[in-house]
Scaffold this active site. Structure first.
Site, short mmCIF file in Angstrom:
data_model
loop_
_atom_site.label_atom_id
_atom_site.label_comp_id
_atom_site.label_asym_id
_atom_site.label_seq_id
_atom_site.Cartn_x
_atom_site.Cartn_y
_atom_site.Cartn_z
N LYS A 14 0.72 -1.15 0.10
CA LYS A 14 -0.07 0.06 -0.11
C LYS A 14 0.96 1.22 0.03
O LYS A 14 0.55 2.42 -0.77
CB LYS A 14 -1.03 -0.05 1.13
N ARG A 89 -11.90 1.66 8.40
CA ARG A 89 -11.89 0.32 9.04
C ARG A 89 -12.87 -0.50 9.27
O ARG A 89 -13.00 -1.44 9.76
CB ARG A 89 -10.60 0.44 10.08
N ARG A 128 11.25 -7.45 5.71
CA ARG A 128 11.27 -6.27 6.10
C ARG A 128 11.62 -5.98 7.49
O ARG A 128 12.18 -5.01 7.79
CB ARG A 128 9.68 -5.75 5.66
N ARG A 134 11.03 -2.43 13.07
CA ARG A 134 9.68 -2.63 13.55
C ARG A 134 9.38 -3.97 14.22
O ARG A 134 9.48 -4.98 13.54
CB ARG A 134 8.53 -2.28 12.51
N ARG A 146 -2.52 -9.75 12.74
CA ARG A 146 -2.77 -8.51 12.14
C ARG A 146 -3.78 -9.09 10.89
O ARG A 146 -4.65 -8.17 10.50
CB ARG A 146 -1.37 -7.80 11.72
#
Length: 190
Positions: A14, A89, A128, A134, A146
């Protein structure tokens, strides 16, 4: 004015595609994550209110999130359109967004979902996570949680926009250029 909602699971691309879309179609990119961080960092009234919920571990109520988003739209009166990333959302947020845009004589033109197989995305996020730092990209269980949350919350939104004839699924696997070409094929019809 072109108003687009961009969906996709974490790791679906995204952020990468949002950069392309905002440039090609001259859109104002509104990422709810960025908006939250800005308001909290700058201690705006809405940011302070959101922080009181977040500090307790609670979700920020839709009304607060919507007010932040409306404020950002109001700051950009000359925009050619908006790219909503991470919002809505929930159905309630989608309905509030529709009502707000209608009050301005506007509407969502399209919702586009970047679709990809969970196993490919898990591998992509774990990779990533090695460079991003992260923690949520370094734990496979957190990643899968998630995705579960995304599936539960986004499925009703897809149906909501499908009923309006505004939902488009785009294959999010392939090179950046390939995915960009697929997105363009959808959006160039508007």
């Amino acid at each position: 004015m072109i108003n687009i909602v961009l969906f996709g699971k974490p790791g679906a691309g995204k952020g990468t595609q949002a950069e392309f879309l905002k440039e090609k179609y001259n859109l104002t990119h509104l990422s709810t994550g960025d908006i939250f961080r800005y308001n909290i960092k700058n201690e705006t009234e809405l940011g302070q209110l959101a922080k009181t919920y977040m500090d307790k571990g609670d979700l920020v109520p839709d009304a607060v999130t919507i007010q932040m988003l409306q404020s950002e739209v109001e700051k950009n009166p000359d925009s050619a359109g908006f790219l909503f990333d991470g919002f809505p959302r929930t159905i309630a947020q989608a309905e509030a967004l529709d009502a707000f845009l209608a009050s301005k004589g506007e509407s969502i033109r399209a919702t586009v979902a970047l679709e990809a197989d969970d196993e490919i995305l898990v591998a992509r996020l774990l990779e990533r996570g090695k460079t991003s730092g992260r923690p949520d990209d370094q734990d496979e269980e957190k990643i899968r949680n998630r995705y579960q949350e995304y599936n539960e919350k986004t499925a009703p939104l897809m149906a909501y926009y499908q009923a309006q004839g505004k939902f488009y699924a785009v294959d999010g696997i392939g090179s950046i250029a390939e995915v960009t070409a697929r997105l363009s094929a959808v959006l160039d019809t508007f």
